[in-house]
Write an enzyme that holds these catalytic residues in place. Sequence first.
Site, short mmCIF file in Angstrom:
data_model
loop_
_atom_site.label_atom_id
_atom_site.label_comp_id
_atom_site.label_asym_id
_atom_site.label_seq_id
_atom_site.Cartn_x
_atom_site.Cartn_y
_atom_site.Cartn_z
N ALA A 111 0.78 -1.25 0.00
CA ALA A 111 0.00 0.00 0.00
C ALA A 111 0.81 1.29 0.00
CB ALA A 111 -0.96 0.00 1.19
N ALA A 112 2.07 1.28 0.47
CA ALA A 112 2.80 2.55 0.57
C ALA A 112 3.17 3.07 -0.81
CB ALA A 112 4.06 2.36 1.40
N PRO A 113 3.15 4.39 -1.02
CA PRO A 113 2.88 5.45 -0.06
C PRO A 113 1.41 5.77 0.18
CG PRO A 113 3.53 6.40 -2.17
CD PRO A 113 3.63 4.92 -2.33
N GLY A 114 0.49 5.13 -0.55
CA GLY A 114 -0.91 5.34 -0.22
C GLY A 114 -1.80 5.83 -1.34
N GLY A 115 -1.29 5.83 -2.58
CA GLY A 115 -2.11 6.28 -3.70
C GLY A 115 -3.38 5.45 -3.83
N ARG A 139 8.44 2.58 5.00
CA ARG A 139 7.41 2.96 4.02
C ARG A 139 6.02 2.92 4.67
NH1 ARG A 139 8.49 3.26 -1.36
NH2 ARG A 139 6.48 2.38 -1.94
N ASP A 161 4.10 -9.30 6.61
CA ASP A 161 4.47 -10.03 5.39
C ASP A 161 3.19 -10.55 4.75
OD1 ASP A 161 7.26 -10.00 5.23
OD2 ASP A 161 7.38 -11.43 6.90
N ASP A 178 -0.95 -4.39 -5.67
CA ASP A 178 -0.23 -3.48 -6.56
C ASP A 178 1.24 -3.84 -6.36
OD1 ASP A 178 0.12 -1.32 -8.30
OD2 ASP A 178 0.32 0.12 -6.66
N CYS A 231 3.44 -1.56 -12.43
CA CYS A 231 3.82 -0.46 -13.32
C CYS A 231 4.98 -0.94 -14.19
CB CYS A 231 4.14 0.81 -12.53
SG CYS A 231 5.46 0.60 -11.35
#
Length: 454
Positions: A111-115, A139, A161, A178, A231
């Site tokens: 999840a980091a940074p949270g987008g 993070r 984890d 993601d 990505c």
Amino acid sequence: MQLPSSLIQSLNGLPGFDETAFVAVHRSGSQVTSVRINPRKISAPSFQTGMDPVPWSGLGYYLAHRPSFTFDPLFHAGCYYVQEASSMFLEQALKQTADLAKPLKVLDLCAAPGGKTTHLQSLISKDSLLVSNEVIRSRAAVLKDNVIKWGASNIAITNNDPGDFVMLPGFFDVMVVDAPCSGSGLFRRDEAAISEWSEHGVALCSQRQQRILADVLPALKEDGVLVYSTCSYSKEEDEDILKWLDEEMGLEGIELNTEPGWNVIAVKEGSNFGYRFWPHRVKGEGLFMGVFRKKDTTGRLGKYRVKQKPLSAKEAGLLTNWIGTAERQFVSFGGRIYAWPESLFEALDLLAEKMKVIYSGVLVGELVRDKLIPDHALALSGLVSGTVARTSLSEDTAIHYLQRKDFVLETAQKGWQLAVFDGHPMGWMNVLPNRINNYYPRELRILKEQRPAE
Ligand code: SAM
């Protein structure tokens, strides 16, 4: 910008790839800036006029030029998140596959940074729970800052984890992975990342993605939805993973509707569906997404007995001047008081028992000699009672406040109050007879002295 020739070679033949246009868009130096609004705080961004909406999101907007977000108080008040436009396609994946009006349990595993987390929070109902996990501790701290700024109370942040989620069999209705990837989709933004790219790295990422997915899938319930994204442009991290999810993990691909004008490349392979975002086709960076439904039954979590005791009525009574107590329960961890939505009490308690939770609900503050020392998170949460004093700051004073500098203020009200810009709380200050104590968190303060010339 010199793109790796082995990358270009490996992309040739992939649906939607056009070598000349792809290289040209990377060499052009053009950059796309987009933001996604926080619908709990604003209904449209106010800093530029005539902004184009991001076609696949009801919350995203392109900016004609990149302003200094650091010097915009609304950025610090959590009114919007600066996010790359392609990533906002997550909204389609969710809206087209899940009943968002229902109370859902959603996991954002990486999840980091949270987008994606802040986006998911805006899409789910208030009785839904979002678990935002980040395995890397440093993070996870950034994720926590962004979640606090967003100001929602239905998020729990964990630092586990992927394999730890076996403790929660069949718990989640929706899971977003993601995944960490080789990052080629962000080369246009971050040229330095090119030197870290290698074919070997792609192979390693592909194996790691499978490991992460295999570890976490037991926590998805039967008929639950998995959203997988990277990505990276590499097939090994994209279509090959979809194929593996289908053939080895028994998931069922879900087709999404896309509009022709979006220029998203839909890839159908067998019964799997992937969505490719190429920067020479869309106004955004490289992204790949695939959505699945889990078909097999997993074990279920046994009956759970709540362990945490809510705060006593006497202690909760000390908070009533600060925060509305309806539909909320207060719990204390090591003297720090958190507000949990009443409907999520059992689930949040269960998470606190089984996982490494580093933040949940809204941190209200600490009771010291029967008086609340309010936390920054409470100021940003929108839960502060209307009777708490608040003072509106001019833009210059707001920047001084966010730089954590001393400043003077014409206000008759004394004591704790919210520092507000344009109606949006940024944090706390305590107005004493002869000075103002600035409670903006030191670690979040704006370090730059001057606004850069635009
Ligand atoms: N979803 C985030 C967003 O929208 O802001 C971006 C996530 S980034 C693509 C991938 C994340 O996975 C990173 O934060 C990274 O620390 C995390 N990560 C790295 N290794 C991991 C692993 N083995 N298991 C799970 N997550 C991992």
